[in-house]
Write a protein that holds these residues in place. Structure first.
Motif, PDB file in Angstrom:
ATOM      1  N   HIS A   1      30.914  40.204  43.494  1.00  0.00           N
ATOM      2  CA  HIS A   1      31.809  41.011  44.326  1.00  0.00           C
ATOM      3  C   HIS A   1      32.819  41.651  43.379  1.00  0.00           C
ATOM      4  O   HIS A   1      33.609  40.945  42.746  1.00  0.00           O
ATOM      5  N   ILE A   2      32.745  42.961  43.266  1.00  0.00           N
ATOM      6  CA  ILE A   2      33.553  43.674  42.272  1.00  0.00           C
ATOM      7  C   ILE A   2      34.538  44.607  42.979  1.00  0.00           C
ATOM      8  O   ILE A   2      34.137  45.567  43.631  1.00  0.00           O
ATOM      9  N   ARG A   3      35.819  44.277  42.870  1.00  0.00           N
ATOM     10  CA  ARG A   3      36.848  45.126  43.492  1.00  0.00           C
ATOM     11  C   ARG A   3      37.310  46.146  42.463  1.00  0.00           C
ATOM     12  O   ARG A   3      37.729  45.781  41.364  1.00  0.00           O
ATOM     13  N   THR A   4      37.200  47.401  42.812  1.00  0.00           N
ATOM     14  CA  THR A   4      37.510  48.468  41.854  1.00  0.00           C
ATOM     15  C   THR A   4      38.842  49.143  42.168  1.00  0.00           C
ATOM     16  O   THR A   4      39.383  48.993  43.252  1.00  0.00           O
ATOM     17  N   GLY A   5      39.307  49.907  41.194  1.00  0.00           N
ATOM     18  CA  GLY A   5      40.526  50.682  41.379  1.00  0.00           C
ATOM     19  C   GLY A   5      40.230  52.061  41.937  1.00  0.00           C
ATOM     20  O   GLY A   5      41.098  52.938  41.954  1.00  0.00           O
TER      21      GLY A   5
ATOM     22  N   GLN B   1      43.750  50.345  36.317  1.00  0.00           N
ATOM     23  CA  GLN B   1      42.675  49.367  36.105  1.00  0.00           C
ATOM     24  C   GLN B   1      41.441  49.702  36.937  1.00  0.00           C
ATOM     25  O   GLN B   1      41.546  49.914  38.140  1.00  0.00           O
ATOM     26  N   TYR B   2      40.294  49.742  36.278  1.00  0.00           N
ATOM     27  CA  TYR B   2      39.029  50.095  36.957  1.00  0.00           C
ATOM     28  C   TYR B   2      38.449  48.876  37.661  1.00  0.00           C
ATOM     29  O   TYR B   2      38.190  48.890  38.858  1.00  0.00           O
TER      30      TYR B   2
ATOM     31  N   LYS C   1      37.847  40.961  29.808  1.00  0.00           N
ATOM     32  CA  LYS C   1      36.695  40.838  28.896  1.00  0.00           C
ATOM     33  C   LYS C   1      35.460  41.570  29.394  1.00  0.00           C
ATOM     34  O   LYS C   1      34.388  41.492  28.812  1.00  0.00           O
ATOM     35  N   LEU C   2      35.586  42.251  30.527  1.00  0.00           N
ATOM     36  CA  LEU C   2      34.411  42.900  31.109  1.00  0.00           C
ATOM     37  C   LEU C   2      34.449  44.418  30.965  1.00  0.00           C
ATOM     38  O   LEU C   2      33.511  45.098  31.333  1.00  0.00           O
ATOM     39  N   GLY C   3      35.550  44.936  30.441  1.00  0.00           N
ATOM     40  CA  GLY C   3      35.700  46.388  30.331  1.00  0.00           C
ATOM     41  C   GLY C   3      34.817  47.000  29.268  1.00  0.00           C
ATOM     42  O   GLY C   3      34.243  46.328  28.460  1.00  0.00           O
TER      43      GLY C   3
END
Length: 230
Positions: free
Chosen positions: A44-48, A207-208, A228-230
């Motif tokens: 589950h990835i919450r984005t900007g 933040q993305y 650490k995922l960018g």
């Protein structure tokens, strides 16, 4: 929401406030999958992003190196030679206009992915009200509107998943099953994150990747260190 005993016990295995590194998070999530069936592990990835703006939409597809643990059932809308090609490539269902009443009136939805050749989109468009809300409408960005039906079917069968923002700007996708090895889950997860990082809209400020969580179907989620995922 009241959680069951197993869920509560599982929650004690880790610290909910900590953001873990990828490999640690994967190891914890495997321990959290305690159901009697082979649970799906989801990201589950919450984005900007602000999905209300066209230039901040995210939609695409990626082939997970180890698949999802589930073989997708593929419906292909095609005619003549392309219909024959789809059959030969292993499509579960192939058809054209005759499928419209079956889906519209009988509620037939025994498929997971819909592929269509571009000339069939006029027909498929009539099913927008049924397929759209279920996320089943073919889309060129996801590679599901194409003349190369063989490639589309092969990739879907190999573990291709589609990702897109929901109304709250979160992406929800499966990255495998609890029975996968830690390495397989980590590989699949990294492939997904790399793909999402690649399609970062230029219009996104700040933040993305705001938060990234992985969780089994029935268990609590584990947060990852987004730095650490960018």
């Amino acid at each position: 929401m009241k959680h069951g005993k197993k869920y509560v016990e599982a929650s004690k295995l880790y610290d909910k406030q900590t953001q873990y590194d990828r490999d640690e998070a994967v190891a914890i999530v495997k321990k959290l999958a305690t159901a009697k069936f082979d649970e799906t592990i989801e990201a589950h990835i919450r984005t900007g992003c602000d999905g209300r703006h066209a230039d901040q939409q995210i939609r695409g597809a990626v082939v997970l190196p180890h698949g999802t643990g589930k073989t997708a059932r593929v419906l292909v809308f095609a005619k003549n030679a392309k219909a024959d090609e789809a059959q030969a490539a292993g499509a579960d269902f192939v058809g054209a206009e005759e499928l419209i009443p079956k889906i519209q009136n009988e509620g037939w939805l025994d498929f997971d992915v819909v592929v269509a050749t571009p000339d069939m989109m006029g027909v498929v468009g009539r099913l927008g009200r049924v397929l759209g809300p279920k996320g089943l409408m073919p889309n060129p960005k996801a590679g599901t509107v194409t003349m190369d039906v063989t490639k589309a079917i092969q990739e879907i069968k190999a573990g291709k998943i589609e990702y897109r923002l929901d109304k709250t700007n979160i992406i929800h996708v499966p990255i495998g099953k609890a029975s996968f090895t830690e390495e397989q889950l980590a590989d699949n997860f990294q492939t997904l994150i790399d793909a999402i990082n690649k399609v970062k809209p230029a219009a996104v400020k700040g933040q993305y990747l705001k938060s990234v969580t992985i969780a089994p179907t029935m268990g609590p989620g584990v947060r990852l260190n987004t730095a650490k995922l960018g």
